[in-house]
Design an enzyme around this catalytic site. Structure first.
Site, PDB file in Angstrom:
ATOM      1  N   LYS A  60       0.815  -1.216   0.000  1.00 30.72           N
ATOM      2  CA  LYS A  60       0.000   0.000   0.000  1.00 30.72           C
ATOM      3  C   LYS A  60       0.851   1.269   0.000  1.00 30.72           C
ATOM      4  O   LYS A  60       0.394   2.337  -0.405  1.00 30.72           O
ATOM      5  CB  LYS A  60      -0.941   0.015   1.207  1.00 30.72           C
ATOM      6  CG  LYS A  60      -2.035  -1.015   1.151  1.00 30.72           C
ATOM      7  CD  LYS A  60      -3.075  -0.643   0.109  1.00 30.72           C
ATOM      8  CE  LYS A  60      -4.306  -1.523   0.203  1.00 30.72           C
ATOM      9  NZ  LYS A  60      -5.379  -1.053  -0.654  1.00 30.72           N
ATOM     10  N   SER A  95      -8.766   0.869   7.856  1.00 25.39           N
ATOM     11  CA  SER A  95      -8.589   0.285   9.180  1.00 25.39           C
ATOM     12  C   SER A  95      -7.183  -0.271   9.376  1.00 25.39           C
ATOM     13  O   SER A  95      -6.912  -0.902  10.385  1.00 25.39           O
ATOM     14  CB  SER A  95      -9.630  -0.813   9.417  1.00 25.39           C
ATOM     15  OG  SER A  95      -9.595  -1.756   8.385  1.00 25.39           O
TER      16      SER A  95
END
Length: 152
Positions: free
Chosen positions: A50, A75
Site C-alpha cells: 500500500k 482500518s
C-alpha cells in the site's frame, strides 16, 4: 496497462519506497506445476504494498492540493501508508479509522504522524466522516482501493 504510465509512476515513487525482493520456491513450483513468484512487499516501508499507491497518490497532487492535506478511510495498511507518505512530503494526513481497528494499526498511524479520527465500524460512517473532514479542511481525498493513482 499503459507501460509509459507505469514507468512514470515508478520514477515518481522510487525515492519513497524500498526495492523489495522477488523470491521463488522450487518445491512450490513442483507442487503447482508452474513457476511461482513471491513479491516480498512485507519488506516494504510500513510493511505492505500500500506504500506504493499512497506515495503515488500524494505525489500526483498539485502543490495547492497538498496544502490542505490528505484524508482517507482505512482500518490498517493504507492508513499507515498514507500517514508515512504524507509525513515524507510534509503533508498533513487525516485518517478515518473504525473504532474497532486493531490498536497496532492505530499505533502505526500515530507513529507516522497521521491524525486519527475514529468513527463507527460501517462503510457509511467511514465515508461520511471522511467527507466531513474533507469539507472542513479542504484535504484531498485518497480512496484506499478505487483511485487510479493508488492502483497504478
Amino acid at each position: 496497462m499503459n507501460k509509459e504510465l507505469l514507468i512514470q509512476t515508478h520514477q515518481r515513487i522510487k525515492p519513497f519506497i524500498h526495492k523489495t525482493p522477488v523470491l521463488t520456491s522450487q518445491l512450490l513450483d513442483e507442487i503447482a506445476g508452474c513457476n511461482v513468484f513471491f513479491k516480498c512487499e512485507n519488506f516494504q516501508k510500513m510493511g505492505a504494498f500500500k506504500m506504493r499507491g499512497a506515495a503515488n497518490a500524494i505525489l500526483s497532487l498539485s502543490d495547492e492540493e497538498r496544502k490542505g492535506g490528505v484524508v482517507t478511510h482505512s482500518s490498517g495498511n493504507f492508513a499507515q501508508a498514507v500517514s508515512l507518505a504524507a509525513k515524507k512530503v510534509g503533508v498533513k494526513a487525516y485518517i478515518v479509522m473504525p473504532e474497532n481497528a486493531p490498536q497496532a494499526k492505530k499505533n502505526g498511524v500515530k507513529t507516522y504522524g497521521g491524525k486519527i479520527i475514529e468513527c463507527e465500524s460501517t462503510a457509511e460512517a467511514r465515508e461520511f466522516t471522511a467527507n466531513k473532514i474533507q469539507k472542513e479542511t479542504k484535504a484531498s481525498f485518497l480512496h484506499p482501493s478505487n483511485q487510479d493513482e493508488v492502483i497504478y
